[in-house]
Design a protein around this motif. Structure first.
Motif, mmCIF file in Angstrom:
data_model
loop_
_atom_site.group_PDB
_atom_site.id
_atom_site.type_symbol
_atom_site.label_atom_id
_atom_site.label_comp_id
_atom_site.label_asym_id
_atom_site.label_seq_id
_atom_site.Cartn_x
_atom_site.Cartn_y
_atom_site.Cartn_z
ATOM 1 N N ASP A 1 35.363 33.181 48.213
ATOM 2 C CA ASP A 1 36.547 32.411 48.630
ATOM 3 C C ASP A 1 36.420 31.900 50.060
ATOM 4 O OD1 ASP A 1 37.398 33.261 46.205
ATOM 5 O OD2 ASP A 1 39.266 34.156 46.915
ATOM 6 N N ALA B 1 37.109 37.364 45.668
ATOM 7 C CA ALA B 1 38.025 37.016 44.627
ATOM 8 C C ALA B 1 38.796 38.224 44.202
ATOM 9 C CB ALA B 1 37.237 36.498 43.457
ATOM 10 N N ASP C 1 47.363 27.770 40.576
ATOM 11 C CA ASP C 1 46.345 28.829 40.551
ATOM 12 C C ASP C 1 46.984 30.103 39.992
ATOM 13 O OD1 ASP C 1 44.191 30.759 41.850
ATOM 14 O OD2 ASP C 1 43.393 28.733 42.117
ATOM 15 N N ASP C 2 46.421 31.223 40.334
ATOM 16 C CA ASP C 2 46.841 32.516 39.784
ATOM 17 C C ASP C 2 48.320 32.821 40.076
ATOM 18 O OD1 ASP C 2 46.626 34.976 38.623
ATOM 19 O OD2 ASP C 2 45.062 35.719 39.945
#
Ligand code: GLA
Length: 510
Positions: A334, A19, A199-200
Motif C-alpha cells: 500500500d 494490506a 473500496d473495502d
C-alpha cells in the motif's frame, strides 16, 4: 475437497503485509495476568457485522525471557509474530511484513493487554476461554488453468477515484454520492476520471440464499449505481478471494460466481479483488487459478466489468495477469501519503515495465495527491511518474474540497495525455546522481521525458536529445507543468529542478 483449519495455513505474502495489516482487527489479550508474563492465548473482539456476529481475533504468545513468539489469527488469516517484553510492556512484529515498525505495542494491565495496532487502532484483549475458537473454513480446490479471454476494457489505464486512501472504513452511500457530484462539478469527469470506486468496508452479511448484501452504510447499492451512472460516471466495488476482506468484512470465498452476478445486477463496472485472507487458505502457487476463478465469473455475467487484481505483486502477477482476465494488477504494497513510499512504489515498477500495454496495466497503487502530507512539488512528481509508467490514475483525495493547486495537478490535461497515450508503454528510470530520468515513447513518435530530483537541494537537469531515441532532431519540446514550449540548444535542454520536483517534457522529432 478437504477440510482444513485456517490456522494450519500460513500466509505467504510479504508485500501483502501492509494490506492485511490495516484490517487485522487484531485482538489481543493474553493469558492469566500479571506476574505470569505475556504468554498465553488472548482474544479481542473486533467488528460486529450487521447480523450481530462479533469478529474475534486470537493472539497466541509464548515467552522465553524477554522474547515473545506466536501467532495472530482472525477468520481466514494467520500470521506469525515475534517480539520483546520489557516487564509488562511488549512490542510485536510480523517478520514477513518487515521489521521496521512494530505491529502491536502495548502493556499488560490488570490481566488484559491494552495495545495499539499499527499505531492506529486501540485494542483490548482478554485471556481466551476454551470456547474462543475461530470458525473452520472448508478448503475449495482452485480450478485448472485456462486463458480467460480479454474483456476489451481498459485500453488505456483506468482513471477515477477510490475511497480507501482518504476514508478507509468511513465511506458510505452519501459520501459516494457527494463525491460523484464533485467529480462532475470539479471537472474531474471531463478530464477522464470516470470510475468512482468503493473500496473495502461496504460488505454486509449473506442472506439465506447466500447472496452478499451491502451493510447499513450502503442501504441500496443498485440505487447508488443508478445515481453514479446518471452523472456519466461508473461505479467500482471491492472484494477478496478469501473469506474476509483486508478490513475483516465478508468476502467472496466459495461465492465467486454468486457475487459476480450480484455485482452485475447492481450495475457495478469495476471490481478490485484483494488477496488478503486468501493467503491463509491457498498456497502461493494458487494465485493464478484463484484470480482466474473470479475472472471467469465476471465474464460469465455478460456485463463489462474492469477486473483489478490486488495481490501486491506476488508471484510475478504481471506475467499472468492478462491470462486470468485482469485489466490491471497491483505491483506493490500500500502507498502512504509520503515521499519515500511514493518513490519506493514507482521504483518497484522496473521489472514489470515490459508487461504493460493496452488492456493490462501495472498498478503502483492509488494517488495520494491532495491528501496533505507531501509538498506541491512532490505531488507534481507523483502525478508525472504515474503518467510516465502508464499507471491507473485513481485519485484518493477529497474531490469535494480540493484546492486549486490540487486541481491543477490532477487535471493537468497534458500530463493525463501522457498517461493515456494509446501506445501504452511504461517508462523505466536511468539514475545519474540524485537525478532520475524516465523516458516514455508515445504513439505519435514523440517521447515524454521526466527528470526527478531525488535530492535535498535544487539541481540543474539536462535532457540530451540523443538519450531520447527520437527518429531525428528535436522539432518541438514542451514543458508540461509550465505549459509552454521550450528550446533545445545544441541537442540539449537544461532547467533547474527543485528538491523532489520534476521537469516533465514532451519532445517530438523533425
Ligand atoms: C489492502 C489494499 C488497500 C485497501 C485495503 C482495504 O490493504 O492493498 O488498497 O484496499 O486493503 O482493506
Amino acid at each position: 475437497m478437504m477440510q482444513k483449519k485456517l490456522d494450519q495455513r500460513r500466509t505467504l505474502a510479504t508485500a501483502a503485509s501492509s494490506a492485511v495489516a490495516l484490517c487485522f482487527c487484531l485482538m489481543l489479550a493474553a493469558v492469566p495476568g500479571y506476574g505470569q508474563g505475556l504468554a498465553g492465548r488472548w482474544v479481542s473482539i473486533g467488528r460486529t457485522l450487521d447480523n450481530g456476529e462479533q469478529q474475534k481475533s486470537i493472539l497466541e504468545l509464548k515467552q522465553s525471557g524477554n522474547e515473545l513468539t506466536g501467532a495472530m489469527k482472525t477468520l481466514g488469516f494467520t500470521v506469525e509474530v515475534k517480539g520483546t517484553a520489557t516487564g509488562n510492556h511488549f512490542e510485536l512484529f510480523v517478520p514477513e511484513w518487515g521489521q521496521q515498525k512494530p505491529v502491536l505495542v502495548g502493556d499488560l494491565v490488570n490481566g488484559e493487554l491494552h495495545a495499539v495496532e499499527r499505531g492506529r487502532r486501540n485494542i483490548v484483549a482478554k485471556p481466551a476461554t476454551p470456547g474462543d475458537d475461530l470458525p473452520t473454513v472448508s478448503y475449495i480446490e482452485p480450478p485448472p488453468l485456462h486463458n480467460v479471454p480479454y474483456n476489451g476494457l481498459a485500453k488505456t489505464p483506468p482513471m477515477g477515484w477510490n475511497s480507501w486512501n482518504l476514508f478507509a472504513g468511513r465511506i458510505d452511500d452519501q459520501t459516494v454520492r457527494t463525491m460523484a457530484d464533485a467529480m462532475v462539478s470539479s471537472g474531474m469527469r471531463d478530464a477522464g476520471y470516470i470510475y468512482v470506486n468503493i473500496d473495502d468496508t461496504w460488505e454486509g452479511v449473506r442472506d439465506a440464499q447466500g447472496n452478499l448484501q451491502s451493510n447499513h452504510k450502503f442501504p441500496d447499492m443498485k440505487a447508488l449505481a443508478e445515481y453514479v451512472h446518471s452523472k456519466g460516471l461508473k461505479l467500482g466495488i471491492y472484494s477478496s478471494p478469501g473469506p474476509r476482506t483486508c478490513a475483516g468484512y465478508p468476502a467472496s470465498y466459495g461465492h465467486e460466481e454468486q457475487d459476480a452476478k450480484t455485482f452485475a445486477a447492481w450495475g457495478i463496472d469495476y471490481l478490485k479483488y484483494d488477496w488478503c485472507s486468501a493467503g491463509s487458505i491457498y498456497k502461493p502457487a494458487s494465485l493464478q487459478p484463484v484470480y482466474q476463478k473470479m475472472g471467469d465469473a465476471l465474464q460469465s455475467t455478460g456485463r463489462p466489468i474492469v477486473y483489478s487484481l490486488c495481490e501486491y505483486g506476488m508471484g510475478s502477477v504481471e506475467k499472468w495477469g492478462p491470462e486470468v482476465g485482469g485489466n490491471l494488477w497491483r505491483t506493490t504494497g500500500d502507498i502512504r501519503d509520503e515521499w519515500s513510499s511514493m518513490i519506493a512504489n514507482v521504483e518497484k515498477q522496473v521489472p514489470t515495465a515490459p508487461y504493460a500495454g493496452p488492456g493490462h496495466w501495472n498498478d503502483p497503487d492509488m494517488l495520494e495527491i491532495g491528501n496533505g502530507h507531501m509538498t506541491d512539488d512532490e505531488y507534481r512528481t507523483h502525478m508525472s511518474l504515474w503518467a510516465l509508467v502508464a499507471s491507473p490514475l485513481l485519485a484518493g483525495n477529497d474531490i469535494r474540497t480540493m484546492s486549486d493547486v490540487t486541481k491543477s495537478i490532477l487535471m493537468n490535461k497534458e500530463v493525463i495525455a501522457i498517461d493515456q497515450d494509446s501506445l501504452g508503454k511504461q517508462a523505466s528510470p536511468v539514475k545519474n546522481g540524485e537525478l532520475e530520468t524516465w523516458v516514455k515513447p508515445l504513439a505519435d513518435g514523440s517521447v515524454a521525458v521526466g527528470v526527478v530530483n531525488l535530492g535535498a537541494v535544487a539541481t540543474e537537469a539536462t535532457v540530451n536529445a540523443r538519450d531520447l531515441q527520437l527518429s531525428g532532431k528535436v522539432k518541438k519540446a514542451r514543458d508540461l507543468w509550465a505549459h509552454k514550449d521550450v528550446k533545445f540548444k545544441d541537442g540539449a535542454y537544461a532547467a533547474t529542478v527543485p528538491s523532489h520536483g520534476v521537469l516533465l517534457l514532451k519532445v517530438s522529432a523533425k
